[in-house]
Motif scaffolding. Structure first.
Motif, mmCIF file in Angstrom:
data_model
loop_
_atom_site.group_PDB
_atom_site.id
_atom_site.type_symbol
_atom_site.label_atom_id
_atom_site.label_comp_id
_atom_site.label_asym_id
_atom_site.label_seq_id
_atom_site.Cartn_x
_atom_site.Cartn_y
_atom_site.Cartn_z
ATOM 1 N N ARG A 107 46.136 -19.527 -15.789
ATOM 2 C CA ARG A 107 44.853 -18.921 -16.141
ATOM 3 C C ARG A 107 44.516 -19.028 -17.633
ATOM 4 N N ARG A 108 45.287 -19.814 -18.360
ATOM 5 C CA ARG A 108 45.017 -20.088 -19.779
ATOM 6 C C ARG A 108 44.898 -18.795 -20.586
ATOM 7 N N ILE A 109 45.716 -17.805 -20.275
ATOM 8 C CA ILE A 109 45.566 -16.487 -20.897
ATOM 9 C C ILE A 109 45.782 -16.550 -22.408
ATOM 10 N N LEU A 125 37.779 -24.386 -17.882
ATOM 11 C CA LEU A 125 38.177 -23.719 -16.643
ATOM 12 C C LEU A 125 39.705 -23.695 -16.503
ATOM 13 N N ALA A 126 40.199 -22.632 -15.864
ATOM 14 C CA ALA A 126 41.630 -22.496 -15.583
ATOM 15 C C ALA A 126 41.905 -22.965 -14.158
#
Length: 299
Positions: A107-109, A125-126
């Motif tokens: 989720r590319r946090i 986008l993740a």
């Protein structure tokens, strides 16, 4: 008081407990090596025959952790020296971090947090985490704990271990390359040793594929780090979540990218786990001195 030797400074959770019960010496310089009965250190501690030769009275090596790949087990066994670890008490925390690293990559946090702090908006986008095929390399206590946490997310859960585990419902895959090929996410939870050093090599990474994610909460030695950097650079895999590295604390520039989440070997680094680990080191030493079996004895 029983003389014990710590090869490096002791954690603040452990030092006062030991000092209240034992005669603690930190570092070889000035320590009465001929009388030392116990050796204490972390999971990265190195103990070989040459060190043992300097410790003729040594009876037990007590590790503040579970990894013991730096210990010459044959040399210990030849001398009848016990080896004890802090088994079980850090399992949940390491497993929690494995899941956290995986979700942070998908989720590319971390990258998104950095973007927001730097004023960047929108962001790429993740990837969806749910429904992924999750493969776990090593199904000991930590591997099982990871599997139990991952199962609700997984489209399928697979594992590779020395032997199939008839008491688990997940699919056994006989070797690591096949596990990588069958998985979208490959999580490493295996013990490290000479037989699997660099096991996650270019072949395994290619099998994991361009949409695959690697998570390592085990040992940096399990991964061919240059091959991992090459795969990340070329887009051969989608990303990685790493708590361990080949030459800690060195982290190559090639791993410092948005598709990689980095953690400084923090699997057991919670207040609760470190307190329990310290207590178990003491319990292992006290049991041995009393002539009983240490609760964390490695057999």
């Amino acid at each position: 008081m029983t003389p014990i030797l710590a090869l490096s400074p002791l954690p603040e959770t452990l030092a006062p407990l030991l000092e209240a019960r034992f005669a603690v010496h930190v570092g070889e310089v000035g320590a009465p090596l001929a009388t030392i009965r116990a050796l204490v250190g972390g999971g990265s501690m190195r103990v070989d025959a040459a060190l043992l030769d300097r410790l003729p009275a040594l009876e037990i090596v007590a590790i503040h952790g579970v990894g013991h790949d730096g210990i010459d087990r044959s040399a210990l066994q030849a001398r009848g020296i016990a080896l004890a670890i802090t088994s079980d008490v850090l399992t949940d925390d390491v497993a929690d971090l494995a899941i956290g690293l995986w979700l942070a990559v998908e989720r590319r946090i971390v990258a998104n947090d950095r973007a927001v702090r730097d004023g960047g908006w929108p962001v790429p986008l993740a990837r969806r985490a749910s429904g992924r095929r999750i493969g776990i390399y090593g199904l000991g206590a930590i591997g099982r704990a990871i599997a139990l946490r991952a199962a609700p997310f997984a489209g399928e859960l697979l594992y590779t271990a020395r032997t199939p585990k008839p008491d688990v419902p997940w699919r056994f895959v006989p070797d690591l390359p096949a596990l990588a090929e069958a998985s979208d996410v490959l999580i490493l939870a295996a013990a490290s040793g000479p037989d699997n050093a660099g096991a996650v090599d270019a072949r395994v990474l290619a099998a994991l594929g361009a949409s695959g994610v690697l998570v390592n909460v085990a040992r940096g030695a399990l991964v061919d780090q240059p091959a991992l950097i090459a795969a990340l650079t070329a887009g051969g895999i989608a990303g990685a979540g790493l708590d361990v590295f080949a030459d800690e604390p060195d982290v190559p520039e090639g791993l410092r990218r948005d598709t990689v989440v980095l953690s400084p070997h923090q699997g057991s680094a919670t207040v609760e786990a470190r307190a329990a680990m310290a207590a178990m080191v003491v319990a292992n030493l006290e049991a041995h001195v009393a002539g009983a079996t240490p609760p964390g004895l490695v057999r």
